[in-house]
Design a protein around this motif. Structure first.
Motif, PDB file in Angstrom:
ATOM      1  N   PRO A   1       6.513 -15.228  -3.632  1.00 36.85           N
ATOM      2  CA  PRO A   1       6.975 -15.928  -4.842  1.00 36.85           C
ATOM      3  C   PRO A   1       6.749 -15.080  -6.100  1.00 36.85           C
ATOM      4  O   PRO A   1       5.751 -14.356  -6.207  1.00 36.85           O
ATOM      5  N   ASP A   2       7.681 -15.176  -7.034  1.00 38.09           N
ATOM      6  CA  ASP A   2       7.644 -14.340  -8.244  1.00 38.09           C
ATOM      7  C   ASP A   2       6.310 -14.392  -8.980  1.00 38.09           C
ATOM      8  O   ASP A   2       5.758 -13.356  -9.345  1.00 38.09           O
ATOM      9  N   GLY A   3       5.778 -15.591  -9.225  1.00 35.04           N
ATOM     10  CA  GLY A   3       4.515 -15.716  -9.952  1.00 35.04           C
ATOM     11  C   GLY A   3       3.365 -15.059  -9.217  1.00 35.04           C
ATOM     12  O   GLY A   3       2.467 -14.464  -9.828  1.00 35.04           O
ATOM     13  N   THR A   4       3.395 -15.141  -7.903  1.00 31.37           N
ATOM     14  CA  THR A   4       2.360 -14.524  -7.081  1.00 31.37           C
ATOM     15  C   THR A   4       2.477 -13.010  -7.122  1.00 31.37           C
ATOM     16  O   THR A   4       1.487 -12.299  -7.272  1.00 31.37           O
ATOM     17  N   LEU A   5       3.708 -12.522  -7.019  1.00 32.99           N
ATOM     18  CA  LEU A   5       3.932 -11.073  -7.067  1.00 32.99           C
ATOM     19  C   LEU A   5       3.526 -10.505  -8.420  1.00 32.99           C
ATOM     20  O   LEU A   5       2.905  -9.433  -8.493  1.00 32.99           O
ATOM     21  N   GLU A   6       3.826 -11.223  -9.497  1.00 32.26           N
ATOM     22  CA  GLU A   6       3.425 -10.763 -10.834  1.00 32.26           C
ATOM     23  C   GLU A   6       1.905 -10.660 -10.936  1.00 32.26           C
ATOM     24  O   GLU A   6       1.371  -9.709 -11.501  1.00 32.26           O
ATOM     25  N   PHE A   7       1.190 -11.656 -10.389  1.00 30.64           N
ATOM     26  CA  PHE A   7      -0.275 -11.639 -10.400  1.00 30.64           C
ATOM     27  C   PHE A   7      -0.789 -10.438  -9.608  1.00 30.64           C
ATOM     28  O   PHE A   7      -1.732  -9.753 -10.037  1.00 30.64           O
ATOM     29  N   ILE A   8      -0.178 -10.171  -8.460  1.00 27.27           N
ATOM     30  CA  ILE A   8      -0.579  -9.025  -7.637  1.00 27.27           C
ATOM     31  C   ILE A   8      -0.425  -7.734  -8.426  1.00 27.27           C
ATOM     32  O   ILE A   8      -1.324  -6.878  -8.430  1.00 27.27           O
ATOM     33  N   LYS A   9       0.695  -7.590  -9.115  1.00 27.51           N
ATOM     34  CA  LYS A   9       0.938  -6.374  -9.904  1.00 27.51           C
ATOM     35  C   LYS A   9      -0.010  -6.283 -11.091  1.00 27.51           C
ATOM     36  O   LYS A   9      -0.554  -5.210 -11.374  1.00 27.51           O
ATOM     37  N   GLU A  10      -0.245  -7.412 -11.783  1.00 32.41           N
ATOM     38  CA  GLU A  10      -1.164  -7.421 -12.935  1.00 32.41           C
ATOM     39  C   GLU A  10      -2.566  -6.977 -12.532  1.00 32.41           C
ATOM     40  O   GLU A  10      -3.245  -6.258 -13.263  1.00 32.41           O
ATOM     41  N   ARG A  11      -3.016  -7.448 -11.374  1.00 35.50           N
ATOM     42  CA  ARG A  11      -4.374  -7.145 -10.908  1.00 35.50           C
ATOM     43  C   ARG A  11      -4.461  -5.860 -10.089  1.00 35.50           C
ATOM     44  O   ARG A  11      -5.542  -5.470  -9.682  1.00 35.50           O
ATOM     45  N   GLY A  12      -3.317  -5.265  -9.759  1.00 34.87           N
ATOM     46  CA  GLY A  12      -3.329  -4.050  -8.953  1.00 34.87           C
ATOM     47  C   GLY A  12      -3.799  -4.305  -7.531  1.00 34.87           C
ATOM     48  O   GLY A  12      -4.432  -3.450  -6.909  1.00 34.87           O
ATOM     49  N   LEU A  13      -3.470  -5.489  -7.018  1.00 36.12           N
ATOM     50  CA  LEU A  13      -3.893  -5.848  -5.663  1.00 36.12           C
ATOM     51  C   LEU A  13      -3.017  -5.177  -4.605  1.00 36.12           C
ATOM     52  O   LEU A  13      -1.836  -4.930  -4.845  1.00 36.12           O
ATOM     53  N   TYR A  14      -3.579  -4.915  -3.471  1.00 36.43           N
ATOM     54  CA  TYR A  14      -2.865  -4.396  -2.307  1.00 36.43           C
ATOM     55  C   TYR A  14      -2.139  -3.078  -2.601  1.00 36.43           C
ATOM     56  O   TYR A  14      -1.136  -2.762  -1.975  1.00 36.43           O
ATOM     57  N   GLY A  15      -2.614  -2.328  -3.575  1.00 40.72           N
ATOM     58  CA  GLY A  15      -2.048  -1.025  -3.860  1.00 40.72           C
ATOM     59  C   GLY A  15      -0.893  -1.016  -4.838  1.00 40.72           C
ATOM     60  O   GLY A  15      -0.343   0.041  -5.141  1.00 40.72           O
ATOM     61  N   LEU A  16      -0.483  -2.193  -5.338  1.00 43.02           N
ATOM     62  CA  LEU A  16       0.621  -2.204  -6.316  1.00 43.02           C
ATOM     63  C   LEU A  16       0.095  -2.001  -7.735  1.00 43.02           C
ATOM     64  O   LEU A  16      -0.959  -2.365  -8.086  1.00 43.02           O
TER      65      LEU A  16
ATOM     66  N   HIS B   1       0.833  -1.210   0.000  1.00 43.18           N
ATOM     67  CA  HIS B   1       0.000   0.000   0.000  1.00 43.18           C
ATOM     68  C   HIS B   1       0.865   1.256   0.000  1.00 43.18           C
ATOM     69  O   HIS B   1       0.419   2.310  -0.454  1.00 43.18           O
ATOM     70  N   GLN B   2       2.103   1.142   0.478  1.00 42.90           N
ATOM     71  CA  GLN B   2       3.044   2.270   0.459  1.00 42.90           C
ATOM     72  C   GLN B   2       3.837   2.310  -0.852  1.00 42.90           C
ATOM     73  O   GLN B   2       4.731   3.122  -1.014  1.00 42.90           O
ATOM     74  N   GLY B   3       3.520   1.386  -1.771  1.00 42.67           N
ATOM     75  CA  GLY B   3       4.192   1.362  -3.057  1.00 42.67           C
ATOM     76  C   GLY B   3       5.510   0.601  -3.064  1.00 42.67           C
ATOM     77  O   GLY B   3       6.263   0.670  -4.031  1.00 42.67           O
ATOM     78  N   ILE B   4       5.799  -0.134  -1.990  1.00 41.68           N
ATOM     79  CA  ILE B   4       7.034  -0.905  -1.902  1.00 41.68           C
ATOM     80  C   ILE B   4       6.769  -2.315  -2.404  1.00 41.68           C
ATOM     81  O   ILE B   4       5.867  -3.002  -1.923  1.00 41.68           O
ATOM     82  N   GLU B   5       7.537  -2.735  -3.386  1.00 39.71           N
ATOM     83  CA  GLU B   5       7.390  -4.075  -3.949  1.00 39.71           C
ATOM     84  C   GLU B   5       8.149  -5.075  -3.052  1.00 39.71           C
ATOM     85  O   GLU B   5       9.355  -4.938  -2.886  1.00 39.71           O
ATOM     86  N   PRO B   6       7.464  -6.061  -2.497  1.00 35.91           N
ATOM     87  CA  PRO B   6       8.117  -7.019  -1.590  1.00 35.91           C
ATOM     88  C   PRO B   6       8.874  -8.127  -2.326  1.00 35.91           C
ATOM     89  O   PRO B   6       8.584  -9.309  -2.194  1.00 35.91           O
ATOM     90  N   LYS B   7       9.854  -7.721  -3.113  1.00 38.28           N
ATOM     91  CA  LYS B   7      10.659  -8.660  -3.901  1.00 38.28           C
ATOM     92  C   LYS B   7      11.322  -9.654  -2.958  1.00 38.28           C
ATOM     93  O   LYS B   7      11.825  -9.287  -1.905  1.00 38.28           O
ATOM     94  N   PHE B   8      11.323 -10.910  -3.337  1.00 37.22           N
ATOM     95  CA  PHE B   8      11.908 -12.036  -2.606  1.00 37.22           C
ATOM     96  C   PHE B   8      11.094 -12.464  -1.376  1.00 37.22           C
ATOM     97  O   PHE B   8      11.409 -13.461  -0.769  1.00 37.22           O
ATOM     98  N   LEU B   9      10.074 -11.713  -0.995  1.00 36.85           N
ATOM     99  CA  LEU B   9       9.243 -12.088   0.157  1.00 36.85           C
ATOM    100  C   LEU B   9       7.978 -12.813  -0.274  1.00 36.85           C
ATOM    101  O   LEU B   9       7.349 -13.504   0.518  1.00 36.85           O
TER     102      LEU B   9
END
Length: 185
Positions: A170-185, A160-168
């Protein structure tokens, strides 16, 4: 519970997993390996109509044969946890279930009025979480896992603060979060 050649050994990991992160995966994998379980099944409690949590879990677990998803608790507010486990046991008579919980959840399980019934149904497996210590009279099988001070709540706050939690996450999950704009990303 005694292991026999004719019985399956399955771990159940209940939670919100919003989002799932590497500590969840490490816990599930370490418990599976330590206890020689066939699989550990993530049991999400809630999901939205779009199936966001199941999608996040699916991406995180891809390629991990020892980990899977069980939807018995998904949006199931009509059954108690004990009732859900009783149903699982009735439908999987050849299986011993191991209920995995962090030390934070062990404290709340201990306070439940059906705690002893829960302990009679499954083997309770506890893992320590940083900042949470608990004592209980419940029969807990404690498994040592690497402790990581990662929480879904903290990760949501980061995003929500715009910080990408890289390495925290999984990559595929993080990509999905970014694609969908979830949790403020």
């Amino acid at each position: 519970m005694q292991k026999t050649e004719n019985r399956r050994q399955i771990g159940l990991f209940l939670g919100k997993f919003a989002p799932i992160h590497v500590a969840h995966l490490v816990i599930a994998d370490q418990v599976r390996r330590e206890l020689n379980l066939e699989r550990v099944l993530f049991m999400p409690e809630y999901d939205d109509e779009a199936g966001t949590i199941i999608s996040l879990l699916s991406r995180a677990l891809k390629g991990n044969a020892g980990l899977g998803i069980d939807t018995a608790r998904l949006n199931n507010t009509s059954q108690t946890l004990v009732e859900t486990l009783e149903t699982l046991i009735l439908t999987h008579k050849d299986t011993d279930f191991y209920f995995i919980a962090g030390s934070d959840m062990i404290a709340s399980l201990s306070q439940r009025k059906d705690a002893l019934a829960l302990a009679d149904l499954v083997q309770l497996v506890g893992v320590q979480r940083p900042g949470f210590r608990t004592g209980t009279s419940l029969p807990i099988l404690w498994v040592d896992v690497p402790q990581m001070a990662i929480s879904s709540t903290g990760l949501r706050e980061m995003m929500h603060q715009g910080i990408e939690p890289k390495f925290l996450i999984p990559d595929g999950t993080l990509e999905f979060i970014k694609e969908r704009g979830l949790y403020g990303l």
